[in-house]
Design a protein around this motif. Structure first.
Motif, PDB file in Angstrom:
ATOM      1  N   ALA A  50     -44.220 -70.022 -29.461  1.00  7.77           N
ATOM      2  CA  ALA A  50     -43.454 -69.340 -28.411  1.00  7.77           C
ATOM      3  C   ALA A  50     -43.835 -69.879 -27.032  1.00  7.77           C
ATOM      4  O   ALA A  50     -42.976 -69.981 -26.138  1.00  7.77           O
ATOM      5  N   PHE A  51     -45.103 -70.232 -26.861  1.00  5.79           N
ATOM      6  CA  PHE A  51     -45.562 -70.811 -25.595  1.00  5.79           C
ATOM      7  C   PHE A  51     -44.850 -72.137 -25.337  1.00  5.79           C
ATOM      8  O   PHE A  51     -44.347 -72.384 -24.233  1.00  5.79           O
ATOM      9  N   LEU A  52     -44.788 -72.993 -26.358  1.00  2.00           N
ATOM     10  CA  LEU A  52     -44.088 -74.268 -26.224  1.00  2.00           C
ATOM     11  C   LEU A  52     -42.602 -74.047 -25.985  1.00  2.00           C
ATOM     12  O   LEU A  52     -41.976 -74.702 -25.146  1.00  2.00           O
ATOM     13  N   TYR A  53     -42.042 -73.101 -26.723  1.00  3.54           N
ATOM     14  CA  TYR A  53     -40.617 -72.802 -26.611  1.00  3.54           C
ATOM     15  C   TYR A  53     -40.279 -72.317 -25.204  1.00  3.54           C
ATOM     16  O   TYR A  53     -39.301 -72.776 -24.589  1.00  3.54           O
ATOM     17  N   GLY A  54     -41.049 -71.390 -24.689  1.00  2.29           N
ATOM     18  CA  GLY A  54     -40.764 -70.829 -23.376  1.00  2.29           C
ATOM     19  C   GLY A  54     -40.835 -71.867 -22.270  1.00  2.29           C
ATOM     20  O   GLY A  54     -39.975 -71.900 -21.375  1.00  2.29           O
ATOM     21  N   LEU A  55     -41.840 -72.723 -22.330  1.00  2.00           N
ATOM     22  CA  LEU A  55     -41.972 -73.776 -21.317  1.00  2.00           C
ATOM     23  C   LEU A  55     -40.789 -74.734 -21.374  1.00  2.00           C
ATOM     24  O   LEU A  55     -40.208 -75.098 -20.354  1.00  2.00           O
ATOM     25  N   SER A  56     -40.435 -75.161 -22.576  1.00  2.34           N
ATOM     26  CA  SER A  56     -39.326 -76.099 -22.741  1.00  2.34           C
ATOM     27  C   SER A  56     -38.007 -75.490 -22.279  1.00  2.34           C
ATOM     28  O   SER A  56     -37.239 -76.123 -21.539  1.00  2.34           O
ATOM     29  N   SER A  57     -37.741 -74.259 -22.684  1.00  3.84           N
ATOM     30  CA  SER A  57     -36.468 -73.615 -22.342  1.00  3.84           C
ATOM     31  C   SER A  57     -36.354 -73.354 -20.841  1.00  3.84           C
ATOM     32  O   SER A  57     -35.286 -73.544 -20.248  1.00  3.84           O
ATOM     33  N   ALA A  58     -37.439 -72.906 -20.230  1.00  2.00           N
ATOM     34  CA  ALA A  58     -37.397 -72.621 -18.799  1.00  2.00           C
ATOM     35  C   ALA A  58     -37.187 -73.899 -17.988  1.00  2.00           C
ATOM     36  O   ALA A  58     -36.372 -73.938 -17.057  1.00  2.00           O
ATOM     37  N   ALA A  59     -37.927 -74.967 -18.350  1.00  2.00           N
ATOM     38  CA  ALA A  59     -37.790 -76.241 -17.632  1.00  2.00           C
ATOM     39  C   ALA A  59     -36.394 -76.820 -17.818  1.00  2.00           C
ATOM     40  O   ALA A  59     -35.744 -77.255 -16.863  1.00  2.00           O
ATOM     41  N   PHE A  60     -35.919 -76.809 -19.063  1.00  4.53           N
ATOM     42  CA  PHE A  60     -34.591 -77.354 -19.316  1.00  4.53           C
ATOM     43  C   PHE A  60     -33.523 -76.495 -18.649  1.00  4.53           C
ATOM     44  O   PHE A  60     -32.526 -77.024 -18.128  1.00  4.53           O
ATOM     45  N   GLY A  61     -33.701 -75.176 -18.651  1.00  7.77           N
ATOM     46  CA  GLY A  61     -32.727 -74.294 -18.024  1.00  7.77           C
ATOM     47  C   GLY A  61     -32.547 -74.590 -16.545  1.00  7.77           C
ATOM     48  O   GLY A  61     -31.421 -74.591 -16.028  1.00  7.77           O
ATOM     49  N   LEU A  62     -33.650 -74.843 -15.842  1.00  4.97           N
ATOM     50  CA  LEU A  62     -33.569 -75.178 -14.418  1.00  4.97           C
ATOM     51  C   LEU A  62     -32.819 -76.484 -14.199  1.00  4.97           C
ATOM     52  O   LEU A  62     -31.973 -76.594 -13.307  1.00  4.97           O
ATOM     53  N   ALA A  63     -33.131 -77.492 -15.037  1.00  6.77           N
ATOM     54  CA  ALA A  63     -32.447 -78.784 -14.915  1.00  6.77           C
ATOM     55  C   ALA A  63     -30.968 -78.645 -15.262  1.00  6.77           C
ATOM     56  O   ALA A  63     -30.104 -79.238 -14.603  1.00  6.77           O
ATOM     57  N   ASP A  64     -30.675 -77.858 -16.301  1.00  4.89           N
ATOM     58  CA  ASP A  64     -29.287 -77.665 -16.720  1.00  4.89           C
ATOM     59  C   ASP A  64     -28.492 -76.927 -15.650  1.00  4.89           C
ATOM     60  O   ASP A  64     -27.313 -77.227 -15.411  1.00  4.89           O
ATOM     61  N   LEU A  65     -29.118 -75.968 -14.986  1.00  6.28           N
ATOM     62  CA  LEU A  65     -28.457 -75.232 -13.916  1.00  6.28           C
ATOM     63  C   LEU A  65     -28.074 -76.168 -12.772  1.00  6.28           C
ATOM     64  O   LEU A  65     -26.970 -76.088 -12.223  1.00  6.28           O
ATOM     65  N   ALA A  66     -28.985 -77.064 -12.413  1.00  7.69           N
ATOM     66  CA  ALA A  66     -28.762 -77.932 -11.259  1.00  7.69           C
ATOM     67  C   ALA A  66     -27.928 -79.164 -11.590  1.00  7.69           C
ATOM     68  O   ALA A  66     -27.119 -79.613 -10.775  1.00  7.69           O
ATOM     69  N   PHE A  67     -28.108 -79.732 -12.807  1.00  7.37           N
ATOM     70  CA  PHE A  67     -27.467 -81.014 -13.117  1.00  7.37           C
ATOM     71  C   PHE A  67     -26.643 -81.008 -14.402  1.00  7.37           C
ATOM     72  O   PHE A  67     -26.152 -82.049 -14.810  1.00  7.37           O
ATOM     73  N   GLY A  68     -26.487 -79.844 -15.036  1.00 10.81           N
ATOM     74  CA  GLY A  68     -25.759 -79.802 -16.290  1.00 10.81           C
ATOM     75  C   GLY A  68     -24.313 -80.260 -16.179  1.00 10.81           C
ATOM     76  O   GLY A  68     -23.733 -80.769 -17.143  1.00 10.81           O
ATOM     77  N   SER A  69     -23.722 -80.114 -14.997  1.00 14.80           N
ATOM     78  CA  SER A  69     -22.315 -80.486 -14.825  1.00 14.80           C
ATOM     79  C   SER A  69     -22.085 -81.994 -14.821  1.00 14.80           C
ATOM     80  O   SER A  69     -20.931 -82.429 -14.936  1.00 14.80           O
ATOM     81  N   ALA A 143     -38.675 -79.628 -15.407  1.00 16.26           N
ATOM     82  CA  ALA A 143     -37.292 -79.569 -14.936  1.00 16.26           C
ATOM     83  C   ALA A 143     -36.889 -80.887 -14.284  1.00 16.26           C
ATOM     84  O   ALA A 143     -35.764 -81.371 -14.483  1.00 16.26           O
ATOM     85  N   ALA A 144     -37.785 -81.494 -13.522  1.00 14.69           N
ATOM     86  CA  ALA A 144     -37.485 -82.773 -12.879  1.00 14.69           C
ATOM     87  C   ALA A 144     -37.308 -83.887 -13.910  1.00 14.69           C
ATOM     88  O   ALA A 144     -36.428 -84.744 -13.763  1.00 14.69           O
ATOM     89  N   ILE A 145     -38.125 -83.871 -14.958  1.00 12.14           N
ATOM     90  CA  ILE A 145     -37.996 -84.890 -16.011  1.00 12.14           C
ATOM     91  C   ILE A 145     -36.666 -84.736 -16.731  1.00 12.14           C
ATOM     92  O   ILE A 145     -35.946 -85.720 -16.968  1.00 12.14           O
ATOM     93  N   PHE A 146     -36.301 -83.508 -17.075  1.00  8.62           N
ATOM     94  CA  PHE A 146     -35.012 -83.275 -17.721  1.00  8.62           C
ATOM     95  C   PHE A 146     -33.862 -83.646 -16.789  1.00  8.62           C
ATOM     96  O   PHE A 146     -32.849 -84.204 -17.223  1.00  8.62           O
ATOM     97  N   ALA A 147     -33.998 -83.343 -15.498  1.00  9.90           N
ATOM     98  CA  ALA A 147     -32.956 -83.685 -14.537  1.00  9.90           C
ATOM     99  C   ALA A 147     -32.747 -85.193 -14.475  1.00  9.90           C
ATOM    100  O   ALA A 147     -31.602 -85.675 -14.389  1.00  9.90           O
ATOM    101  N   SER A 148     -33.842 -85.948 -14.540  1.00  3.50           N
ATOM    102  CA  SER A 148     -33.714 -87.411 -14.520  1.00  3.50           C
ATOM    103  C   SER A 148     -32.997 -87.916 -15.766  1.00  3.50           C
ATOM    104  O   SER A 148     -32.223 -88.880 -15.697  1.00  3.50           O
ATOM    105  N   VAL A 149     -33.218 -87.254 -16.908  1.00  2.18           N
ATOM    106  CA  VAL A 149     -32.500 -87.637 -18.133  1.00  2.18           C
ATOM    107  C   VAL A 149     -31.010 -87.353 -17.983  1.00  2.18           C
ATOM    108  O   VAL A 149     -30.164 -88.154 -18.405  1.00  2.18           O
TER     109      VAL A 149
END
Length: 254
Positions: A50-69, A143-149
């Motif tokens: 759950a610790f790994l899941y929460g970190l991954s989801s929160a970081a990806f969620g921030l990147a998806d919010l800003a750059f998902g479009s 979030a920054a790493i996911f945003a770069s992807v």
């Protein structure tokens, strides 16, 4: 403009946020179903996963919010509507990211943070000042790493014209990968997401330091503190890729 449009119908906005929250929560339900049959997954308890899941989801969620479009860029390249963005006095990347900005994606971030909060309650962590500092650093750097992807995937669409699913395999697929402990994957895959596409720096490597777990691939302990540096390098490389893709754009010719 998109936020104002979304908030014009408050009930609809609340329902879409809840739908996004519930849809992403099914990923964690899958993990709960696994642990209804086993006590550990790859040597990790439910709280640690759950610790790994929460970190991954929160970081990806921030990147998806800003750059998902930006995943819609392929459509604009194919039909030539990107031309209208080029003549506006604003960065093209910012315009593409803001296009159809979906505030409903807050549901994913909320769900990830709730799971992370649950993990922090149930997991016995020997806290130190460095570990406390590492928590927000992991989320922001991840979030920054996911945003770069996201940006690199968008740049690739200048060439492929419609490769959103290829991009999704690294973004959405990457966050799903990171929701599970590295011990359940082959070492070649772990090497790939550490040295080639450095998604392991989103949560695996720093989280293992917080959890006092051994590192995969016998890496030294100090790699847990590299996510900010890795994020800066990834953002710089994605910027180069974006500029190269934008320069190669030739419209539709129609």
């Amino acid at each position: 403009m998109w936020i104002r449009s979304t908030m014009a119908y408050r009930a609809s906005f609340a329902m879409t946020v809840f739908g996004n929250f519930a849809g992403t929560a099914l990923d964690f339900v899958t993990i709960l179903l696994m642990f209804s049959r086993v006590d550990e997954l790859g040597g990790y308890s439910l709280g640690e996963v759950a610790f790994l899941y929460g970190l991954s989801s929160a970081a990806f969620g921030l990147a998806d919010l800003a750059f998902g479009s930006v995943e819609r860029l392929g459509q604009r390249v194919r039909d030539g509507t990107l031309d209208s963005l080029l003549v506006r006095p604003a960065p093209v990347l910012a315009q593409v990211a803001a296009d159809r900005f979906a505030l409903r994606r807050l549901g994913r971030i909320t769900q990830g943070l709730l799971v992370l909060g649950y993990a922090l309650v149930v997991v016995d962590i020997s806290w130190t000042p460095l570990k406390v500092l590492l928590m927000p650093v992991m989320v922001v750097s991840g979030a920054a790493i996911f945003a770069s992807v996201f940006v690199v995937g968008a740049a690739f669409q200048f060439v492929a014209q419609d490769a959103s699913q290829v991009q999704n395999s690294f973004t959405y697929g990457g966050t799903t990968l990171l929701q599970y402990p590295p011990t359940v994957f082959a070492k070649d895959l772990v090497r790939g997401v550490t040295f080639v596409l450095p998604l392991a720096f989103v949560n695996w490597l720093p989280a293992l330091y917080v959890l006092d777990r051994p590192y995969p691939l016998d890496l030294p302990e100090w790699v847990a503190f590299l996510p900010p540096l890795v994020a800066v390098v990834c953002c710089a490389l994605s910027g180069v890729a974006w500029r190269a893709g934008l320069r190669s754009y030739r419209s539709t010719g129609s």
